[in-house]
Design a protein around this motif. Structure first.
Motif, short mmCIF file in Angstrom:
data_model
loop_
_atom_site.label_atom_id
_atom_site.label_comp_id
_atom_site.label_asym_id
_atom_site.label_seq_id
_atom_site.Cartn_x
_atom_site.Cartn_y
_atom_site.Cartn_z
N LEU A 1 0.84 -1.19 0.00
CA LEU A 1 0.00 0.00 0.00
C LEU A 1 0.88 1.25 0.00
O LEU A 1 2.05 1.20 0.41
N PRO A 2 0.34 2.40 -0.40
CA PRO A 2 1.14 3.63 -0.42
C PRO A 2 1.38 4.17 0.99
O PRO A 2 0.57 3.97 1.90
N GLY A 3 2.49 4.89 1.15
CA GLY A 3 2.75 5.71 2.32
C GLY A 3 2.41 5.08 3.65
O GLY A 3 2.81 3.96 3.97
N ARG A 4 1.61 5.81 4.45
CA ARG A 4 1.25 5.39 5.81
C ARG A 4 -0.06 4.62 5.85
O ARG A 4 -0.72 4.57 6.89
N PHE A 5 -0.46 4.02 4.76
CA PHE A 5 -1.64 3.17 4.78
C PHE A 5 -1.30 1.84 5.46
O PHE A 5 -0.18 1.32 5.33
N GLU A 6 -2.27 1.29 6.17
CA GLU A 6 -2.15 -0.02 6.81
C GLU A 6 -3.38 -0.85 6.48
O GLU A 6 -4.43 -0.32 6.14
N ALA A 7 -3.22 -2.16 6.61
CA ALA A 7 -4.36 -3.06 6.38
C ALA A 7 -4.41 -4.12 7.46
O ALA A 7 -3.37 -4.59 7.95
N VAL A 8 -5.61 -4.50 7.83
CA VAL A 8 -5.85 -5.59 8.76
C VAL A 8 -6.79 -6.58 8.10
O VAL A 8 -7.73 -6.18 7.40
N VAL A 9 -6.53 -7.87 8.26
CA VAL A 9 -7.41 -8.90 7.71
C VAL A 9 -8.60 -9.07 8.65
O VAL A 9 -8.44 -9.52 9.78
N ALA B 1 0.10 15.91 4.92
CA ALA B 1 1.50 15.76 4.51
C ALA B 1 1.67 14.74 3.39
O ALA B 1 2.76 14.59 2.85
N PHE B 2 0.61 14.03 3.02
CA PHE B 2 0.69 13.02 1.96
C PHE B 2 1.05 13.70 0.64
O PHE B 2 0.44 14.70 0.26
N ASN B 3 2.06 13.16 -0.07
CA ASN B 3 2.48 13.79 -1.32
C ASN B 3 2.95 12.73 -2.31
O ASN B 3 2.84 11.52 -2.06
N ALA B 4 3.51 13.19 -3.43
CA ALA B 4 3.90 12.28 -4.51
C ALA B 4 4.95 11.27 -4.08
O ALA B 4 5.02 10.16 -4.62
N ASN B 5 5.78 11.63 -3.10
CA ASN B 5 6.81 10.70 -2.64
C ASN B 5 6.19 9.43 -2.04
O ASN B 5 6.80 8.36 -2.07
N LEU C 1 3.82 7.85 -3.21
CA LEU C 1 3.34 7.01 -4.30
C LEU C 1 4.47 6.34 -5.08
O LEU C 1 4.22 5.50 -5.94
N THR C 2 5.72 6.71 -4.78
CA THR C 2 6.86 6.25 -5.58
C THR C 2 6.97 4.74 -5.61
O THR C 2 7.13 4.12 -6.67
N ALA C 3 6.89 4.11 -4.45
CA ALA C 3 7.06 2.65 -4.38
C ALA C 3 5.96 1.94 -5.15
O ALA C 3 6.20 0.92 -5.81
N MET C 4 4.73 2.48 -5.10
CA MET C 4 3.63 1.84 -5.81
C MET C 4 3.78 2.04 -7.32
O MET C 4 3.42 1.17 -8.11
N GLU C 5 4.30 3.18 -7.73
CA GLU C 5 4.52 3.42 -9.16
C GLU C 5 5.55 2.42 -9.71
O GLU C 5 5.43 1.94 -10.84
N GLN C 6 6.54 2.08 -8.91
CA GLN C 6 7.55 1.12 -9.34
C GLN C 6 6.97 -0.28 -9.53
O GLN C 6 7.51 -1.08 -10.30
N ARG C 7 5.87 -0.57 -8.88
CA ARG C 7 5.26 -1.90 -9.00
C ARG C 7 4.60 -2.10 -10.37
O ARG C 7 4.24 -3.22 -10.73
N LYS C 8 4.47 -1.04 -11.13
CA LYS C 8 3.91 -1.18 -12.48
C LYS C 8 4.83 -1.97 -13.42
O LYS C 8 4.43 -2.33 -14.52
N SER C 9 6.05 -2.26 -12.98
CA SER C 9 6.96 -3.06 -13.79
C SER C 9 6.68 -4.55 -13.67
O SER C 9 7.27 -5.36 -14.40
N ARG C 10 5.79 -4.96 -12.79
CA ARG C 10 5.51 -6.38 -12.59
C ARG C 10 4.76 -6.94 -13.80
O ARG C 10 3.99 -6.22 -14.45
N THR C 11 4.96 -8.23 -14.07
CA THR C 11 4.43 -8.82 -15.30
C THR C 11 2.92 -8.78 -15.38
O THR C 11 2.36 -8.74 -16.48
#
Length: 602
Positions: free
Chosen positions: A44-52, A449-453, A455-465
């Motif tokens: 997930l982006p930034g400071r997002f968290e998830a619980v099952v 304070a949420f900004n483009a930075n 989203l960087t890690a999630m944008e990099q995931r677009k390289s996945r097959t």
């Protein structure tokens, strides 16, 4: 009498509960629970968290959340869990993020197929099967409704079970109306009596398309009127092939859908489309649906790479000709082909950063027919809006569902995103359809304070097959495709061996459970070269004629037919490769189209 220690414990627990309830009363919502380690497998982006919230509740479809936080989930089949109905109610009683109460209910039955659609609206729980939309009155504090089930809408089409795209998702506007898609019964307006819903290679579309009268559109009904059928509704829009992702956007008071585009362009039209083009086209378009709009199915499709409507090949198109496609409404944007959008949600909460209130989340179930390229989709994305329109870009919001780096076959994916819902505190809930896992996504950071930075890690995931646009050469896996095989089998094999693979019990032997087709080489050879003469299958003698198919089907087509036969009739999930077909074709001697009897030595 309880001991003093027990009494004190009970009193302290009661005081804690009262303090918690008082806090909730003052603050309206309790504090957010802790996320799971690793966010339950999600990226997930930034400071997002998830619980099952829950796991393995059954093959879940759409879901909804009540104003008190109770969750309701629609299952694939109503009798799948414990024989007690196909709706699941979940309650988190202690606010730890986990469902403490999980119960199954629903006194309605599906007619088969894949249902979709569930929502809490005006204190009623609305639930859809492929034939009906029901509702039950909800009472305050009650998880499972005990009210009488009311039938709001019935699809009275006598041919319903023969059709594709029969699900009944729905959306409500703010004027008392309910919008329901009636999907096209075929993929591209073929003659269903001749070819079935999937169509045949090279087949032309019916012109004019008779399906447009009753199907391939969205109808508007009264949300509170019982006993309606399709004729009681108003045809709101047309030219819309198949919809499961539908939502009303309160920002502009408009209906939006993400449509499932047509399939298998290369399998049907190999002279027009390459396998690569068929893997990425046509788009899964995002539509703003207004009254009387027409998005062109089956005559046109949307090409997101060209950014325009193009004439469908079943009506003379070649991938470039526009022709009559020019007269239809143009989608807002297009997602890559075959990603299968399942749900659409316009976020209205205050928990997430402000930018997420200007756009829509889309859940993609993932493709089944991109072969010979990797299957793709299997994510939840976010579409930013500016000035009331999509920017044209989309972001990966939630990833990690596949559990693998490359999805060779749809069954490789561990989870397949399905439903989206917003909780009363602004949390986002996600369901998946393989096992029935439910995630709750929360934001714990500084919203301003949420900004483009972030989203960087999630944008990099677009390289996945399963997300990127495949390279035409490097990403070709060379494996047969199950969906391709279905179309080809029904076109070339089913008339003799029957759609269930059991043969005609006379001239044509069964393929299901056949002891004669005891290895993949035997199967490939008989498709390539045909067969004549007596053979014994499962103790019975057959003496039919099997024509050779190698002269007009390429290696991928034959690999796909063999893959379909093995998977559908013999529970073998192995994907047969085009290379295996090519090897047998190239290794063979003689005139090329000899009988399988000679080639196999039987």
């Amino acid at each position: 009498m309880p001991s003093k220690l027990t009494y004190r414990y009970r009193m302290s627990k009661l005081i804690c509960i009262c303090m918690f309830l008082a806090f909730c009363s003052r603050n309206k919502q309790p504090p957010l629970p802790a996320g799971d380690p690793g966010n339950g497998g999600l990226f997930l982006p930034g400071r997002f968290e998830a619980v099952v919230v829950a796991d393995s509740i059954g093959r879940a479809r759409h879901l909804t959340v009540n104003t008190n936080g109770d969750i309701y989930v629609k299952l694939t089949f109503n009798d799948i869990m414990h024989g007690r109905g196909g709706t699941v109610g979940l309650r988190d009683a202690d606010n730890d993020g986990k469902a403490d109460i999980i119960t199954y209910f629903g006194d309605y039955k599906d007619e088969g197929g894949l249902p979709a659609g569930i929502a809490v609206h005006n204190n009623y729980l609305y639930t859809a099967t492929i034939k009906n939309i029901f509702r039950n009155k909800l009472k305050k504090g009650q998880l499972v409704p005990d009210s009488k089930t009311e039938i709001m809408l019935t699809d009275d089409d006598e041919h319903l079970r023969k059709h594709w795209h029969t699900a009944k998702p729905f959306a409500f506007d703010n004027r008392g109306n309910m919008y329901v898609p009636f999907g096209a019964p075929t993929d591209a307006a073929q003659d269903i009596n001749m070819a079935g819903p999937a169509g045949i290679p090279g087949g032309k579309g019916l012109d004019p398309a008779p399906d447009l009268e009753k199907y391939a559109g969205i109808w508007r009904f009264r949300a509170d009127k019982k006993g309606q059928t399709q004729k009681d509704g108003h045809k709101y829009a047309t030219g819309i092939r198949s919809v499961l992702a539908i939502d009303w956007n309160p920002m502009d008071n408009s209906l939006y859908v993400a449509m499932n585009g047509m399939d298998n362009f290369h399998t049907r039209y190999p002279q027009v489309f390459t396998a690569w083009q068929a893997a990425v086209l046509p788009a899964e378009p995002l539509l703003k649906v207004t009254e009387h709009s027409d998005f062109g199915w089956p005559y046109a499709y949307y090409d997101h790479m060209q950014g325009k409507n193009v004439l469908q090949p079943g009506y003379g198109g070649d991938g470039k000709i526009i022709g009559r496609a020019a007269k239809f409404d143009v989608p807002l944007m297009g997602f890559p082909g075959h990603w299968a959008p399942m749900d659409l949600l316009f976020y209205t909460g205050d928990q997430f950063p402000e930018r997420y209130k200007h756009g829509a989340f889309v859940a993609f179930h993932g493709s089944t027919d991109r072969s010979p390229y990797p299957q793709a989709g299997y994510i939840v994305c976010f579409v930013p809006f500016e000035k009331g329109k999509p920017t044209g870009n989309w972001e990966v919001f939630a990833d990690g569902f596949t559990g693998v780096d490359t999805v060779f076959n749809t069954s490789d994916a561990l989870y397949r995103p399905m439903g989206l819902a917003q909780g009363p505190d602004g949390s986002l809930y996600i369901s998946e359809s393989n096992k029935g896992k439910i995630w709750r996504v929360m934001y714990k950071g500084n919203r301003k304070a949420f900004n483009a930075n972030d989203l960087t890690a999630m944008e990099q995931r677009k390289s996945r097959t399963y997300i990127k646009t495949p390279d035409e050469i490097k990403d070709n896996l060379g494996l047969g495709g199950e969906m391709n095989g279905l179309i080809l089998y029904n076109s070339y094999c089913a008339s003799c061996h029957q759609r269930d693979g059991r043969g005609d019990n006379n001239r044509y032997p069964p393929l299901a459970g056949s002891d004669w087709l005891n290895n993949k080489e035997q199967l490939i050879k008989v498709i390539l070269y045909g067969l004549q003469g007596e053979i014994v299958v499962n103790g019975k003698t057959y003496n039919g004629v099997m024509p050779a198919h190698g002269g007009f089907l390429d290696d991928h087509a034959i690999a796909s037919i063999a893959t379909w036969i093995n998977k559908r009739f013999n529970n073998d999930n192995t994907l047969i490769s085009s290379a295996a077909v090519a090897k047998i074709r190239n290794d063979s001697t003689g005139n090329g189209l000899s009988t399988a009897k000679n080639k196999t030595g039987n």
